[in-house]
Every structure is written in structure tokens, then in C-alpha cells.
Design an enzyme around this catalytic site. Structure first.
Site, PDB file in Angstrom:
ATOM      1  N   LYS A  73       0.851  -1.312   0.150  1.00  0.00           N
ATOM      2  CA  LYS A  73      -0.054   0.120   0.031  1.00  0.00           C
ATOM      3  C   LYS A  73       0.951   1.271  -0.021  1.00  0.00           C
ATOM      4  CE  LYS A  73      -2.991  -2.618   3.172  1.00  0.00           C
ATOM      5  NZ  LYS A  73      -3.380  -2.703   4.471  1.00  0.00           N
ATOM      6  N   GLY A  74       2.276   1.133   0.513  1.00  0.00           N
ATOM      7  CA  GLY A  74       2.943   2.412   0.524  1.00  0.00           C
ATOM      8  C   GLY A  74       3.056   3.233  -0.522  1.00  0.00           C
ATOM      9  N   GLU A  78       7.399   2.596  -6.379  1.00  0.00           N
ATOM     10  CA  GLU A  78       7.666   2.179  -4.930  1.00  0.00           C
ATOM     11  C   GLU A  78       7.745   3.187  -3.975  1.00  0.00           C
ATOM     12  OE1 GLU A  78       7.809  -0.235  -2.915  1.00  0.00           O
ATOM     13  OE2 GLU A  78       8.966  -2.164  -3.430  1.00  0.00           O
ATOM     14  N   ASP A  79       7.311   2.674  -2.733  1.00  0.00           N
ATOM     15  CA  ASP A  79       7.586   4.037  -1.748  1.00  0.00           C
ATOM     16  C   ASP A  79       9.095   4.197  -1.376  1.00  0.00           C
ATOM     17  OD1 ASP A  79       7.637   1.465  -0.521  1.00  0.00           O
ATOM     18  OD2 ASP A  79       6.249   2.086   1.120  1.00  0.00           O
ATOM     19  N   ASP A  81      14.844  -0.403   0.258  1.00  0.00           N
ATOM     20  CA  ASP A  81      15.583  -0.728   1.472  1.00  0.00           C
ATOM     21  C   ASP A  81      16.433  -1.848   1.137  1.00  0.00           C
ATOM     22  OD1 ASP A  81      16.124  -0.376   4.193  1.00  0.00           O
ATOM     23  OD2 ASP A  81      14.351  -1.833   4.657  1.00  0.00           O
ATOM     24  N   LYS A 128      17.282   3.763   0.677  1.00  0.00           N
ATOM     25  CA  LYS A 128      17.956   3.811   1.664  1.00  0.00           C
ATOM     26  C   LYS A 128      19.304   2.802   1.114  1.00  0.00           C
ATOM     27  CE  LYS A 128      14.861   2.802   5.425  1.00  0.00           C
ATOM     28  NZ  LYS A 128      14.310   2.173   6.322  1.00  0.00           N
ATOM     29  N   PHE A 148      14.234   4.527  10.278  1.00  0.00           N
ATOM     30  CA  PHE A 148      12.687   3.895   9.773  1.00  0.00           C
ATOM     31  C   PHE A 148      11.890   5.098   9.744  1.00  0.00           C
ATOM     32  CE2 PHE A 148       8.641   1.977  10.318  1.00  0.00           C
ATOM     33  CZ  PHE A 148       9.070   0.857   9.491  1.00  0.00           C
ATOM     34  N   VAL A 149      11.247   5.205   8.533  1.00  0.00           N
ATOM     35  CA  VAL A 149      10.500   6.342   8.286  1.00  0.00           C
ATOM     36  C   VAL A 149       8.842   5.893   7.983  1.00  0.00           C
ATOM     37  CG1 VAL A 149      12.319   7.993   7.335  1.00  0.00           C
ATOM     38  CG2 VAL A 149      11.105   6.305   5.667  1.00  0.00           C
ATOM     39  N   ASP A 155       4.139   3.246   6.295  1.00  0.00           N
ATOM     40  CA  ASP A 155       3.620   2.887   7.536  1.00  0.00           C
ATOM     41  C   ASP A 155       4.263   2.183   8.482  1.00  0.00           C
ATOM     42  OD1 ASP A 155       3.923   0.495   6.268  1.00  0.00           O
ATOM     43  OD2 ASP A 155       2.292  -0.635   7.719  1.00  0.00           O
ATOM     44  N   ARG A 207       0.369   6.306   7.666  1.00  0.00           N
ATOM     45  CA  ARG A 207       0.445   6.872   6.288  1.00  0.00           C
ATOM     46  C   ARG A 207      -0.121   7.950   5.586  1.00  0.00           C
ATOM     47  NH1 ARG A 207       1.465   1.378   3.658  1.00  0.00           N
ATOM     48  NH2 ARG A 207       0.464  -0.204   4.759  1.00  0.00           N
TER      49      ARG A 207
END
Ligand code: IMP
Length: 181
Positions: A46-47, A102-103, A106, A134, A155-156, A162, A168
Site C-alpha cells: 500500500k505504501g 515504489e515507496d 530498502d 536507503k 525507519f520512516v 506505515d 500513512r
């Protein structure tokens, strides 16, 4: 200021105005790269939903949208390392210019899995737009073609990202710290 739950703490990392400006720049680049062609955006739920909805409105191209949902994180902050498709695309991507939206990139586990399964479906081109990157956390050697911001190993949350499904809705990208940290 964004409001944190309980004893959790939020610190703004990227302000909404900076996000807005950068999303516009990324969209202009995509518009330039695909001039005169159709682009099919594949949002990773969902990001990426908020990034995608802002990005698509800045594209001056013939566009279509689909979504795929994958899960690798469960409810916490750590990746389980195993990627599963929870919701597949609605339609074929064969012969299309696909941009995966993509959000955050990582470890790269999610994206490398996604690119593998999408490539098998024979798109004309396959590119990736990630709002955040990242790079220090990368395990798999994957890169995004379009990157909003490179960020440190924090961590964001916010702007679609989320923690256990919360935060979100924040307009800024914020660093989340938990009470135990
Ligand atoms: P990767 O497979 O480790 O590259 O992780 C990709 C996915 O993990 C992203 O699409 C996010 O959903 C989630 N993720 C990774 N880092 C963060 C973060 O800092 N905040 C929220 N979600 C994250």
C-alpha cells in the site's frame, strides 16, 4: 507538527513542500523519457499509493495505472525476507512501458522479486520509480531509475509509509522512534 501515538516519537525528515517539488521533477523526467509513448504505472500497495497519485497527476503522457500488493514486512520494522504477492495485477503488461512505483527501496528484496516476476510477463520496457532510497541497507543489487530522495538508515513513516499500518496519512516523511529505542 505530526501527532505520534502513545510514547512514539516523530521527527520530520522531508517536508511536504520538498516532496511536492521533487515529485514534480521526477514526473518531468519520466515525461521526457517517454515522450509520445504510453506509460503503464504499477503501484506497489500500500505504501506507494500516495506517491503514485501525486506522480501520475504531474505526468504529461498517455498513462494507465494498475496495482500489485506484496508483503515482506508483516507488522514490524524488520523485513521477513520472504516476499509474497497478496494481490496481482488486473491486466497483462505485455508490450507496455511499465514503471513500477515504489515507496522505498530498502534491502531491495521486494523490488528484485517484483522485477523478476514482471519481466517474465514481457513488458516493452520495465523501469522503477522509488520515492525514497536507503542505499546503506541494500542486500540485493537492484536500482531505481527514478529516485525522489536518498535517506539515511532510519525507519520512516508518512506520505504512504506505515508502521503497523499507521501514519500513512502524514504529509511529511518522518523518522519514527519507538519508546524502547
Ligand atoms: P525491501 O524489500 O527491504 O527493499 O523493502 C521494501 C518495502 O519495505 C517497502 O516497500 C516498504 O513497504 C517497507 N519499508 C522499508 N523500509 C521502510 C521504512 O523505513 N518505513 C516503512 N516501510 C519501510
Amino acid at each position: 507538527m505530526p501527532v505520534a501515538a502513545g510514547r512514539e516519537k516523530l521527527k520530520v525528515l522531508i517536508r511536504r513542500s520538498a516532496i511536492q517539488k521533487r515529485v514534480r521533477q521526477v514526473a518531468h523526467q519520466i515525461t521526457k523519457d517517454f515522450k509520445g509513448e504510453r506509460v503503464h504505472l504499477v503501484g506497489v500497495l500500500k505504501g506507494a499509493c500516495i506517491f503514485l497519485s501525486d506522480l501520475v497527476r504531474e505526468l504529461s503522457l498517455d498513462t494507465s495505472i494498475d496495482f500489485i500488493a506484496v508483503s515482506s514486512y508483516g507488522k514490524g520494522k524488520q523485513s521477513s525476507g520472504q516476499v509474497r504477492v497478496l494481490k496481482d495485477l488486473d491486466s497483462s503488461i505485455q508490450g507496455l512501458n511499465v514503471v513500477v512505483v515504489e515507496d522505498i527501496l530498502d534491502t531491495g528484496l521486494t523490488l528484485s522479486y517484483l522485477l523478476r516476476i514482471l519481466q517474465q510477463r514481457k513488458p516493452k520496457t520495465l523501469r522503477v520509480a522509488a520515492l525514497l532510497d536507503k542505499p546503506s541497507r541494500r542486500i540485493k543489487d537492484v536500482k531505481a531509475d527514478y529516485i525522489g530522495f536518498k535517506i539515511p538508515n532510519e525507519f520512516v513513516v508518512g506520505y504512504g509509509l506505515d508502521y503497523a499500518e499507521r501514519y500513512r496519512n502524514l504529509k511529511d516523511v518522518c523518522i519514527l522512534s519507538l519508546p524502547t529505542e
